[in-house]
Design a protein around this motif. Structure first.
Motif, PDB file in Angstrom:
ATOM      1  N   VAL A  83      82.014  55.857 -81.131  1.00 52.68           N
ATOM      2  CA  VAL A  83      80.647  55.767 -81.537  1.00 52.68           C
ATOM      3  C   VAL A  83      79.639  55.007 -80.711  1.00 52.68           C
ATOM      4  N   TYR A  84      78.686  55.651 -80.569  1.00 49.62           N
ATOM      5  CA  TYR A  84      77.534  55.335 -79.704  1.00 49.62           C
ATOM      6  C   TYR A  84      76.206  55.017 -80.235  1.00 49.62           C
ATOM      7  N   PHE A  85      75.619  53.828 -79.620  1.00 49.78           N
ATOM      8  CA  PHE A  85      74.153  53.551 -80.044  1.00 49.78           C
ATOM      9  C   PHE A  85      73.400  53.344 -78.731  1.00 49.78           C
ATOM     10  N   THR A  86      72.229  53.974 -78.922  1.00 49.49           N
ATOM     11  CA  THR A  86      71.355  53.983 -77.631  1.00 49.49           C
ATOM     12  C   THR A  86      70.114  53.389 -78.052  1.00 49.49           C
ATOM     13  N   ALA A  87      69.454  52.509 -77.041  1.00 45.91           N
ATOM     14  CA  ALA A  87      68.067  51.867 -77.178  1.00 45.91           C
ATOM     15  C   ALA A  87      67.288  52.454 -75.954  1.00 45.91           C
ATOM     16  N   THR A 107      66.984  52.766 -70.672  1.00 47.51           N
ATOM     17  CA  THR A 107      67.764  53.135 -71.571  1.00 47.51           C
ATOM     18  C   THR A 107      69.140  52.194 -71.678  1.00 47.51           C
ATOM     19  N   ARG A 108      69.619  51.966 -72.763  1.00 49.39           N
ATOM     20  CA  ARG A 108      70.830  51.164 -72.702  1.00 49.39           C
ATOM     21  C   ARG A 108      71.869  52.001 -73.957  1.00 49.39           C
ATOM     22  N   THR A 109      73.042  52.105 -73.680  1.00 50.81           N
ATOM     23  CA  THR A 109      74.070  52.867 -74.488  1.00 50.81           C
ATOM     24  C   THR A 109      75.349  52.041 -74.643  1.00 50.81           C
ATOM     25  N   TRP A 110      75.470  51.761 -75.545  1.00 44.19           N
ATOM     26  CA  TRP A 110      76.755  50.800 -76.036  1.00 44.19           C
ATOM     27  C   TRP A 110      77.868  51.931 -76.664  1.00 44.19           C
ATOM     28  N   ARG A 122      86.248  47.186 -79.764  1.00 46.52           N
ATOM     29  CA  ARG A 122      85.966  47.075 -78.296  1.00 46.52           C
ATOM     30  C   ARG A 122      84.369  47.636 -78.151  1.00 46.52           C
ATOM     31  N   VAL A 123      83.525  46.933 -77.429  1.00 50.03           N
ATOM     32  CA  VAL A 123      82.242  47.304 -77.159  1.00 50.03           C
ATOM     33  C   VAL A 123      82.103  47.447 -75.791  1.00 50.03           C
ATOM     34  N   SER A 124      81.426  48.598 -75.261  1.00 53.63           N
ATOM     35  CA  SER A 124      81.384  48.835 -73.914  1.00 53.63           C
ATOM     36  C   SER A 124      79.837  49.011 -73.364  1.00 53.63           C
ATOM     37  N   LEU A 125      79.548  48.452 -72.244  1.00 54.82           N
ATOM     38  CA  LEU A 125      78.093  48.641 -71.949  1.00 54.82           C
ATOM     39  C   LEU A 125      78.112  48.631 -70.543  1.00 54.82           C
ATOM     40  N   GLY A 126      78.262  50.048 -69.977  1.00 52.29           N
ATOM     41  CA  GLY A 126      78.505  50.229 -68.383  1.00 52.29           C
ATOM     42  C   GLY A 126      79.739  49.714 -68.029  1.00 52.29           C
TER      43      GLY A 126
END
Length: 200
Positions: A83-87, A107-110, A122-126
């Motif tokens: 699942v993705y969350f975008t700011a 923009t940031r997408t986790w 697990r959380v990934s950011l880039g």
């Protein structure tokens, strides 16, 4: 006299029946109120904190959201669906003679995923990733940012006024295509919040 006694007895029975019915109604209302005040599964999103500040390097943004995904989202995660969350933040300069000018955006997408072999999240950011023991811990990592650079110094003028349009959402566009087609009628997957903040 017998007729009087019969009438009195009938009145007493009717009164008892009405009292019993009234007590049943009151008990039902109390039970309904008790159950409705304790939701089984709360879902939603809030934005309690949002701030933009100027610095020598440009504009920085701090935010914090409170996430409570629905049961459908958690079930999908546990079945291996990431699942993705975008700011997203967009910086505008007001113009009275034309449409407002967008001077910068960020923009940031986790990505949040479940690891069944280790029962971890697990959380990934880039290129960066981190593991958590619980879903709450993973959601806490994707729900805030500090000193996020949303505009560089050469994109903004200290003498100008700007405003920032901020949004945070569960990004359904990044889900697998077959799953996207089934989300139009599922409110659990429609999590988003928007806010506009003026910077003097």
């Amino acid at each position: 006299m017998a007729l009087f006694r019969l009438s009195l007895s009938s009145c007493r029975c009717a009164a008892a029946g009405l009292l019993q019915a009234w007590c049943s109604v009151v008990a039902g209302l109390l039970l309904w109120g008790l159950l409705s005040s304790q939701p089984v599964w709360a879902q939603g999103i809030e934005l309690p904190s949002l701030a933009v500040s100027r610095s020598e390097g440009g504009l920085n943004l701090d935010f914090e959201v409170r996430l409570a995904p629905g049961r459908t989202v958690e079930d999908a995660l546990r079945r291996g669906v990431p699942v993705y969350f975008t700011a997203e933040a967009r910086v505008f300069r007001p113009r009275w003679y034309w449409r407002d000018e967008r001077v910068a955006s960020a923009t940031r997408t986790w990505r949040v995923s479940y690891q069944p072999l280790t029962s971890s999240w697990r959380v990934s950011l880039g290129a960066f990733s981190q593991s958590f023991e619980s879903l709450d811990g993973a959601l806490g990592a994707v729900s805030r940012a500090s000193n996020w650079r949303i505009a560089e110094a050469d994109q903004v003028d200290a003498a100008e006024k700007y405003y920032v349009e901020f949004s945070y959402r569960l990004d359904n566009n990044l889900l697998p295509r077959p799953l996207q087609l089934d989300l139009t009628v599922q409110s659990d997957w429609r999590l988003s919040v928007d806010r506009t903040l003026r910077l003097e």
